[in-house]
Design a protein around this motif. Sequence first.
Motif, PDB file in Angstrom:
ATOM      1  N   LEU A  88      -2.483   5.170  -2.850  1.00  0.00           N
ATOM      2  CA  LEU A  88      -3.830   4.625  -2.707  1.00  0.00           C
ATOM      3  C   LEU A  88      -4.682   5.465  -1.765  1.00  0.00           C
ATOM      4  CD1 LEU A  88      -3.040   0.818  -2.507  1.00  0.00           C
ATOM      5  CD2 LEU A  88      -3.817   2.140  -4.477  1.00  0.00           C
ATOM      6  N   GLU A  89      -4.018   6.177  -0.837  1.00  0.00           N
ATOM      7  CA  GLU A  89      -4.726   7.019   0.123  1.00  0.00           C
ATOM      8  C   GLU A  89      -3.901   8.268   0.386  1.00  0.00           C
ATOM      9  OE1 GLU A  89      -5.822   4.960   3.711  1.00  0.00           O
ATOM     10  OE2 GLU A  89      -6.609   3.250   2.607  1.00  0.00           O
ATOM     11  N   VAL A  90      -4.586   9.306   0.867  1.00  0.00           N
ATOM     12  CA  VAL A  90      -3.941  10.574   1.179  1.00  0.00           C
ATOM     13  C   VAL A  90      -4.280  10.953   2.612  1.00  0.00           C
ATOM     14  CG1 VAL A  90      -3.884  13.044   0.617  1.00  0.00           C
ATOM     15  CG2 VAL A  90      -4.024  11.349  -1.218  1.00  0.00           C
ATOM     16  N   ALA A  91      -3.279  11.469   3.324  1.00  0.00           N
ATOM     17  CA  ALA A  91      -3.483  12.012   4.666  1.00  0.00           C
ATOM     18  C   ALA A  91      -3.021  13.467   4.637  1.00  0.00           C
ATOM     19  CB  ALA A  91      -2.678  11.223   5.692  1.00  0.00           C
TER      20      ALA A  91
ATOM     21  N   MET B 262       0.842  -1.169   0.000  1.00  0.00           N
ATOM     22  CA  MET B 262       0.000   0.000   0.000  1.00  0.00           C
ATOM     23  C   MET B 262       0.896   1.244   0.000  1.00  0.00           C
ATOM     24  SD  MET B 262      -2.423   1.643   2.888  1.00  0.00           S
ATOM     25  CE  MET B 262      -3.983   0.874   2.728  1.00  0.00           C
ATOM     26  N   ARG B 263       0.526   2.237  -0.754  1.00  0.00           N
ATOM     27  CA  ARG B 263       1.288   3.482  -0.846  1.00  0.00           C
ATOM     28  C   ARG B 263       0.435   4.627  -0.305  1.00  0.00           C
ATOM     29  NH1 ARG B 263       5.203   4.623  -5.721  1.00  0.00           N
ATOM     30  NH2 ARG B 263       6.281   3.066  -4.482  1.00  0.00           N
ATOM     31  N   LEU B 264       1.027   5.432   0.594  1.00  0.00           N
ATOM     32  CA  LEU B 264       0.339   6.556   1.219  1.00  0.00           C
ATOM     33  C   LEU B 264       1.037   7.863   0.865  1.00  0.00           C
ATOM     34  CD1 LEU B 264      -0.044   5.149   4.844  1.00  0.00           C
ATOM     35  CD2 LEU B 264      -1.716   5.051   3.000  1.00  0.00           C
ATOM     36  N   LEU B 265       0.247   8.912   0.671  1.00  0.00           N
ATOM     37  CA  LEU B 265       0.756  10.251   0.434  1.00  0.00           C
ATOM     38  C   LEU B 265       0.347  11.137   1.594  1.00  0.00           C
ATOM     39  CD1 LEU B 265       1.885  12.656  -1.229  1.00  0.00           C
ATOM     40  CD2 LEU B 265      -0.339  12.708  -2.427  1.00  0.00           C
ATOM     41  N   GLY B 266       1.314  11.752   2.242  1.00  0.00           N
ATOM     42  CA  GLY B 266       1.052  12.744   3.280  1.00  0.00           C
ATOM     43  C   GLY B 266       1.250  14.127   2.703  1.00  0.00           C
ATOM     44  N   ILE B 267       0.370  15.064   3.083  1.00  0.00           N
ATOM     45  CA  ILE B 267       0.456  16.433   2.583  1.00  0.00           C
ATOM     46  C   ILE B 267       0.446  17.404   3.749  1.00  0.00           C
ATOM     47  CG2 ILE B 267      -0.642  18.219   1.174  1.00  0.00           C
ATOM     48  CD1 ILE B 267      -1.918  15.958  -0.485  1.00  0.00           C
ATOM     49  N   ASP B 268       1.433  18.306   3.747  1.00  0.00           N
ATOM     50  CA  ASP B 268       1.495  19.417   4.697  1.00  0.00           C
ATOM     51  C   ASP B 268       1.230  20.684   3.892  1.00  0.00           C
ATOM     52  OD1 ASP B 268       1.999  20.914   7.045  1.00  0.00           O
ATOM     53  OD2 ASP B 268       4.074  21.241   6.406  1.00  0.00           O
TER      54      ASP B 268
ATOM     55  N   ILE C  53       2.725  13.064   8.714  1.00  0.00           N
ATOM     56  CA  ILE C  53       1.273  12.918   8.519  1.00  0.00           C
ATOM     57  C   ILE C  53       0.965  11.550   7.902  1.00  0.00           C
ATOM     58  CG2 ILE C  53      -0.708  13.833   7.237  1.00  0.00           C
ATOM     59  CD1 ILE C  53       0.745  16.654   7.592  1.00  0.00           C
ATOM     60  N   ALA C  54       1.769  11.135   6.925  1.00  0.00           N
ATOM     61  CA  ALA C  54       1.575   9.806   6.324  1.00  0.00           C
ATOM     62  C   ALA C  54       1.807   8.715   7.361  1.00  0.00           C
ATOM     63  CB  ALA C  54       2.515   9.618   5.128  1.00  0.00           C
ATOM     64  N   LEU C  55       2.847   8.854   8.180  1.00  0.00           N
ATOM     65  CA  LEU C  55       3.116   7.867   9.236  1.00  0.00           C
ATOM     66  C   LEU C  55       1.979   7.834  10.251  1.00  0.00           C
ATOM     67  CD1 LEU C  55       6.922   8.535   9.812  1.00  0.00           C
ATOM     68  CD2 LEU C  55       5.899   6.413   8.939  1.00  0.00           C
ATOM     69  N   THR C  56       1.433   8.998  10.585  1.00  0.00           N
ATOM     70  CA  THR C  56       0.307   9.063  11.518  1.00  0.00           C
ATOM     71  C   THR C  56      -0.884   8.285  10.968  1.00  0.00           C
ATOM     72  OG1 THR C  56       1.010  11.175  12.425  1.00  0.00           O
ATOM     73  CG2 THR C  56      -1.322  10.615  12.678  1.00  0.00           C
ATOM     74  N   HIS C  57      -1.157   8.449   9.688  1.00  0.00           N
ATOM     75  CA  HIS C  57      -2.272   7.710   9.100  1.00  0.00           C
ATOM     76  C   HIS C  57      -2.015   6.207   9.166  1.00  0.00           C
ATOM     77  CE1 HIS C  57      -5.657   6.551   6.761  1.00  0.00           C
ATOM     78  NE2 HIS C  57      -4.895   6.032   5.805  1.00  0.00           N
TER      79      HIS C  57
END
Length: 181
Positions: A61-64, A1-7, A145-149
Amino acid sequence: MRLLGIDPGSRRTGFGVIDIDDGRPHYVASGCVRINADDLGQKLAQVYAGIAEVIAVHRPLEVAIEQVFLARNADSALKLGQARGTAIVCAANHGLAVHEYAARRVKQIVAGHGNADKGQIQLMVQSTLGLSDLPQEDAADALAIALTHFFSSRGTPMPSASGTRGRRSSSWRAFRPPGTV
């Protein structure tokens, strides 16, 4: 799974991409979308285009994303909210689920306490992802943020820098930059 964190930001919007493999996060990419326009519409267009490019290249696959916080300067808070909304719309237009986290929650998950400063976040992100260098502040925040998700959605605590699980208040002290309490 791949996550994108955005600040999100009106001058720099940080992004961080992690992969989850065997239940562990692995660094993929991070950086900043640099906003160089003066006109608000053009600034937001640059945020949108930058996030769209990150999504196209890395295929998360998801964004935080960080939730809006109360700022002392109302104008700054409005600009931040507009950049944040633009990033959310971009992710939604790409069919991605967006998850929101308060800044205090991100700090709690990543550093073990809700009052962590940017340097502490950078060090914990570097340690958790095994990076050779400190990530730039906005990129570190996005990775956090990505790690938090990842850790919040699985109900598992983030490993501390010493390799144990749970609160890191005692193990974090070894990583505090000089001059911090």
